[in-house]
Design a protein around this motif. Structure first.
Motif, mmCIF file in Angstrom:
data_model
loop_
_atom_site.group_PDB
_atom_site.id
_atom_site.type_symbol
_atom_site.label_atom_id
_atom_site.label_comp_id
_atom_site.label_asym_id
_atom_site.label_seq_id
_atom_site.Cartn_x
_atom_site.Cartn_y
_atom_site.Cartn_z
ATOM 1 N N THR A 69 -6.719 7.553 -4.282
ATOM 2 C CA THR A 69 -7.692 6.520 -4.639
ATOM 3 C C THR A 69 -8.214 5.788 -3.409
ATOM 4 O OG1 THR A 69 -6.583 6.251 -6.759
ATOM 5 C CG2 THR A 69 -8.095 4.510 -6.100
ATOM 6 N N VAL A 70 -7.361 5.542 -2.448
ATOM 7 C CA VAL A 70 -7.769 4.815 -1.237
ATOM 8 C C VAL A 70 -8.043 5.808 -0.112
ATOM 9 C CG1 VAL A 70 -6.642 2.636 -1.799
ATOM 10 C CG2 VAL A 70 -5.349 4.353 -0.573
ATOM 11 N N GLU A 71 -8.963 6.696 -0.368
ATOM 12 C CA GLU A 71 -9.306 7.756 0.586
ATOM 13 C C GLU A 71 -9.514 7.179 1.981
ATOM 14 O OE1 GLU A 71 -12.784 9.734 -0.926
ATOM 15 O OE2 GLU A 71 -12.037 9.468 -2.966
ATOM 16 N N GLY A 72 -8.962 7.869 2.952
ATOM 17 C CA GLY A 72 -9.135 7.438 4.327
ATOM 18 C C GLY A 72 -8.165 6.353 4.758
ATOM 19 N N TRP A 73 -7.344 5.881 3.838
ATOM 20 C CA TRP A 73 -6.341 4.858 4.148
ATOM 21 C C TRP A 73 -4.969 5.484 4.055
ATOM 22 C CZ3 TRP A 73 -5.704 -0.653 4.402
ATOM 23 C CH2 TRP A 73 -6.891 -1.350 4.592
ATOM 24 N N ASP A 74 -4.107 5.104 4.934
ATOM 25 C CA ASP A 74 -2.705 5.471 4.826
ATOM 26 C C ASP A 74 -2.054 4.334 4.037
ATOM 27 O OD1 ASP A 74 0.000 5.909 5.154
ATOM 28 O OD2 ASP A 74 -0.115 6.232 7.316
ATOM 29 N N ILE A 75 -1.342 4.656 2.981
ATOM 30 C CA ILE A 75 -0.780 3.566 2.161
ATOM 31 C C ILE A 75 0.225 2.720 2.928
ATOM 32 C CG2 ILE A 75 -1.237 4.697 -0.042
ATOM 33 C CD1 ILE A 75 1.770 5.242 -0.256
ATOM 34 N N ASN A 76 0.724 3.235 4.047
ATOM 35 C CA ASN A 76 1.623 2.438 4.877
ATOM 36 C C ASN A 76 0.891 1.285 5.570
ATOM 37 O OD1 ASN A 76 3.960 3.980 4.313
ATOM 38 N ND2 ASN A 76 3.232 5.538 5.736
ATOM 39 N N ARG A 77 -0.439 1.333 5.562
ATOM 40 C CA ARG A 77 -1.240 0.252 6.157
ATOM 41 C C ARG A 77 -1.547 -0.851 5.153
ATOM 42 N NH1 ARG A 77 -6.421 2.203 8.232
ATOM 43 N NH2 ARG A 77 -6.597 0.058 8.917
ATOM 44 N N ILE A 78 -1.277 -0.608 3.885
ATOM 45 C CA ILE A 78 -1.520 -1.618 2.856
ATOM 46 C C ILE A 78 -0.409 -2.662 2.959
ATOM 47 C CG2 ILE A 78 -1.641 -2.049 0.363
ATOM 48 C CD1 ILE A 78 -2.673 0.839 0.051
ATOM 49 N N GLY A 79 -0.779 -3.925 2.871
ATOM 50 C CA GLY A 79 0.210 -4.997 2.928
ATOM 51 C C GLY A 79 1.277 -4.817 1.863
ATOM 52 N N LYS A 80 2.494 -5.193 2.174
ATOM 53 C CA LYS A 80 3.632 -4.970 1.275
ATOM 54 C C LYS A 80 3.457 -5.668 -0.074
ATOM 55 C CE LYS A 80 5.918 -2.558 4.303
ATOM 56 N NZ LYS A 80 5.780 -1.126 4.288
ATOM 57 N N VAL A 81 2.868 -6.843 -0.085
ATOM 58 C CA VAL A 81 2.638 -7.549 -1.350
ATOM 59 C C VAL A 81 1.641 -6.764 -2.199
ATOM 60 C CG1 VAL A 81 1.656 -9.633 -2.395
ATOM 61 C CG2 VAL A 81 3.252 -9.833 -0.474
ATOM 62 N N ASP A 82 0.524 -6.410 -1.595
ATOM 63 C CA ASP A 82 -0.494 -5.649 -2.331
ATOM 64 C C ASP A 82 0.052 -4.297 -2.786
ATOM 65 O OD1 ASP A 82 -2.193 -7.753 -1.837
ATOM 66 O OD2 ASP A 82 -3.362 -6.711 -0.304
ATOM 67 N N LEU A 83 0.846 -3.668 -1.947
ATOM 68 C CA LEU A 83 1.419 -2.374 -2.293
ATOM 69 C C LEU A 83 2.333 -2.482 -3.507
ATOM 70 C CD1 LEU A 83 1.660 0.625 -1.576
ATOM 71 C CD2 LEU A 83 3.512 0.001 0.011
ATOM 72 N N ALA A 84 3.182 -3.494 -3.540
ATOM 73 C CA ALA A 84 4.077 -3.687 -4.688
ATOM 74 C C ALA A 84 3.276 -3.964 -5.960
ATOM 75 C CB ALA A 84 5.062 -4.822 -4.412
ATOM 76 N N ILE A 85 2.236 -4.762 -5.842
ATOM 77 C CA ILE A 85 1.379 -5.064 -6.995
ATOM 78 C C ILE A 85 0.704 -3.790 -7.492
ATOM 79 C CG2 ILE A 85 -0.732 -6.254 -7.733
ATOM 80 C CD1 ILE A 85 0.085 -8.521 -5.731
#
Length: 136
Positions: A69-85
């Motif tokens: 869904t977040v093409e071009g993004w590595d999910i490891n770059r997503i903030g931990k709060v947003d990632l958990a949500i």
């Protein structure tokens, strides 16, 4: 304790999972419920832990859907709060038949407003809306 409060506790535990090994999560959940802030959740501890571990079991599938869904993004770059949500919301959208997708998105946005940064609400809403659109 209402569903929103239960979801908030699941989110907090899911956030903890980012900083602990899977084998430590039983101990971490015990510490969580010992905290004075979380004593009220003790009555629903079995349900909360059950849902937490269901989310953790599905993490590879959830992360794959998120990555697509977040093409071009590595999910490891997503903030931990947003990632958990996002992980909790994707679990609810994909694997929890009791929660309508729109409710999962709305509740995720509410968590983002409460715990995220200024742009978290829009980011979470955008990712989940795109995921929903592509799954139809």
């Amino acid at each position: 304790m209402n569903r929103r409060e239960i979801r908030e506790h699941i989110f907090k535990l899911l956030f903890r999972a980012e900083f602990n090994q899977p084998e430590e999560m039983d101990e971490q959940t015990a510490f969580f419920f010992e905290s004075d802030d979380n004593k009220a959740a003790l009555k629903k501890a079995g349900f909360i832990k059950g849902k937490l571990f269901k989310v953790l079991e599905r993490l590879p599938e959830i992360d794959q859907a998120l990555s697509q869904t977040v093409e071009g993004w590595d999910i490891n770059r997503i903030g931990k709060v947003d990632l958990a949500i996002l992980r909790l919301a994707i679990y609810e959208m994909r694997f929890d038949d009791e929660i309508p997708e729109g409710v999962a998105i709305n509740e995720a946005v509410e968590l983002a407003k409460k715990f995220g940064q200024d742009n978290s609400k829009a980011f979470v809403n955008g990712v989940l809306s795109k995921l929903l659109k592509h799954s139809l």
